[in-house]
Design an enzyme around this catalytic site. Structure first.
Site, short mmCIF file in Angstrom:
data_model
loop_
_atom_site.label_atom_id
_atom_site.label_comp_id
_atom_site.label_asym_id
_atom_site.label_seq_id
_atom_site.Cartn_x
_atom_site.Cartn_y
_atom_site.Cartn_z
N MET A 1 0.56 3.45 6.11
CA MET A 1 -0.26 2.45 6.16
C MET A 1 -1.50 3.01 5.19
O MET A 1 -1.84 4.04 5.20
CB MET A 1 -0.91 1.68 7.30
N CYS A 2 -2.06 2.18 4.43
CA CYS A 2 -3.29 2.12 3.71
C CYS A 2 -4.43 2.07 4.52
O CYS A 2 -4.50 1.50 5.58
CB CYS A 2 -3.12 1.39 2.56
N GLN A 3 -5.84 2.36 3.64
CA GLN A 3 -7.13 2.00 4.37
C GLN A 3 -7.93 1.26 3.28
O GLN A 3 -7.62 1.72 1.95
CB GLN A 3 -7.79 3.16 4.94
N ASN B 1 -3.78 -3.72 2.61
CA ASN B 1 -3.26 -2.70 3.74
C ASN B 1 -2.07 -3.47 4.55
O ASN B 1 -2.52 -4.82 4.95
CB ASN B 1 -4.43 -2.27 4.51
N ILE C 1 -7.23 3.86 -0.06
CA ILE C 1 -6.56 4.85 -0.28
C ILE C 1 -5.09 4.56 0.40
O ILE C 1 -5.09 3.85 1.14
CB ILE C 1 -7.03 6.10 0.61
#
Lengths: 255, 255
Positions: free
Chosen positions: B1-3, B108, B78
């Site tokens: 997962m992204c932030q 996200n 990110i």
């Protein structure tokens, strides 16, 4: 008036040498101090740097001269404002998406009484005649070709017509790339060079810098550089003719 | 997962403090090392930096931490790749134009069996579910509102509906900004804070850094920061509810 720089290659190549000479014109050897910008294709993606500071004073321009970014298609621009205030949204190159590709555009020149009808598919964000011309050009491409991305020959033919129409309003030297081909339209001033094996040493006209390309290339590499005014003093640049639209693919001009 | 990280302010503010903590998660304190990106509005223009290197290794991320760029709306991301290869065109945030404004988007989450019908007005350049969702969202906005940019209340209402529809395919936490408002949709995880006078000292949870905001602000400044996980240890962050879409304008959440 602004200055344009384009590069089209068959192998990802860094533009540090050409950009160093070109950026010097942004405030030191020339009067183009109202912003600058550069876009590098990396696959279908783009790295886009624009700045309304003079290129010569910009920490981002400094980074680009220091950290080589390799790309097969690059378009750069330094700006002397003629229309539109000095602002981030008025810095070239401009980008829009069509057919799932990024299209990058920069313009040198000045258009008068140019007020094309826009259908809303592409609208200018800033206040330059250049971005307006770009939006009109992209809208025309989409209207003409519909849902299918045409081949380069069809693009060349159609763009030659649209560019002639836009150029009837003033000076329209422009560079356009979709990441595989680079299109260059000359209205008054644009030069290009094709570098290939055997590579020689080139000397910049704006800085006391030279580079021996044979030391940094392989025999298979081909690089075309397109620019308003020739960047080197010891190479033979070809001037585009008024009304000519050239297409560069894999470092070479298509006939 | 992204932030995700977003900032919305009433005065151009630099994001160095928040980005420093956030970028640390891109490869050092966390696993998000498959690229990063940040977009800063400057007027109607955008500075856009994306990189498929880990933020912690990137010379451009280093530049952003060193050279303060002041902006009223920022979106950063990110990436931990879930769908789409590690490539420049797959790095968030993504940008498209509508109504003569830049729209910046980052996501996200992870969408499954999501294949909306696209009419060609906005097509993905890369291969992520995120950019596909963004294109569908922009197409829906344009289809629904036609030629006139709606006000924030109308946007909030319509985006809440579209985001719920997209979120039915998986996790859809997202940030979207047109340079004046910042829209935040929470599907599983998103926090925000509003900082205003009297400003205090904040301490980053990811780096041993703190900043006394009262020394770098005026009493009129207001800043909202929206992020996946709270960035500081000594402030009170508010969690958005699942299905909630908040609009931030001038550093404050609209009701």
């Amino acid at each position: 008036m602004c200055q344009l720089l384009g590069m089209n290659c068959n192998t990802p190549t860094d533009i540090v040498f050409s950009f160093t000479g070109f950026a010097t014109r942004g405030g030191r050897t020339d009067e183009h101090k109202d912003g600058w910008g550069i876009a590098f294709f990396e696959g279908k993606g783009v790295r886009h740097f624009v700045d309304h500071q003079a290129a010569i004073d910009s920490p981002i321009a400094e980074l680009i001269k220091r950290v080589p970014i390799k790309s097969t298609n690059v378009i750069a621009h330094i700006r002397k404002a003629t229309q539109g205030v000095i602002a981030q949204e008025n810095c070239h190159p401009f980008i829009r998406e069509a057919w799932g590709y990024n299209w990058v555009f920069a313009h040198n020149g000045d258009l008068k009484n140019f007020a094309p009808e826009l259908d809303g598919s592409y609208l200018p964000i800033g206040s330059t005649d250049s971005e307006l011309a770009f939006c009109y050009l992209m809208q025309s491409l989409r209207q003409h070709f519909g849902r299918t991305l045409p081949d380069n020959a069809a693009l060349q033919q159609f763009l030659t017509k649209i560019c002639a129409e836009i150029a009837s309003h003033g000076t329209f030297n422009m560079l356009l790339s979709n990441g595989s081909a680079l299109f260059a339209h000359c209205s008054t001033k644009l030069h290009y060079i094709e570098r290939q094996h055997p590579f020689n040493t080139a000397a910049l006209s704006d800085e006391e810098v030279s580079v021996d390309f044979s030391a940094v290339t392989t025999p298979q590499d081909r690089v075309a550089v397109i620019v308003t005014e020739p960047l080197t003093t010891n190479e033979q640049w070809t001037a585009l003719q008024a009304g000519e639209l050239k297409v560069f693919v894999d470092g070479r001009a298509l006939v």
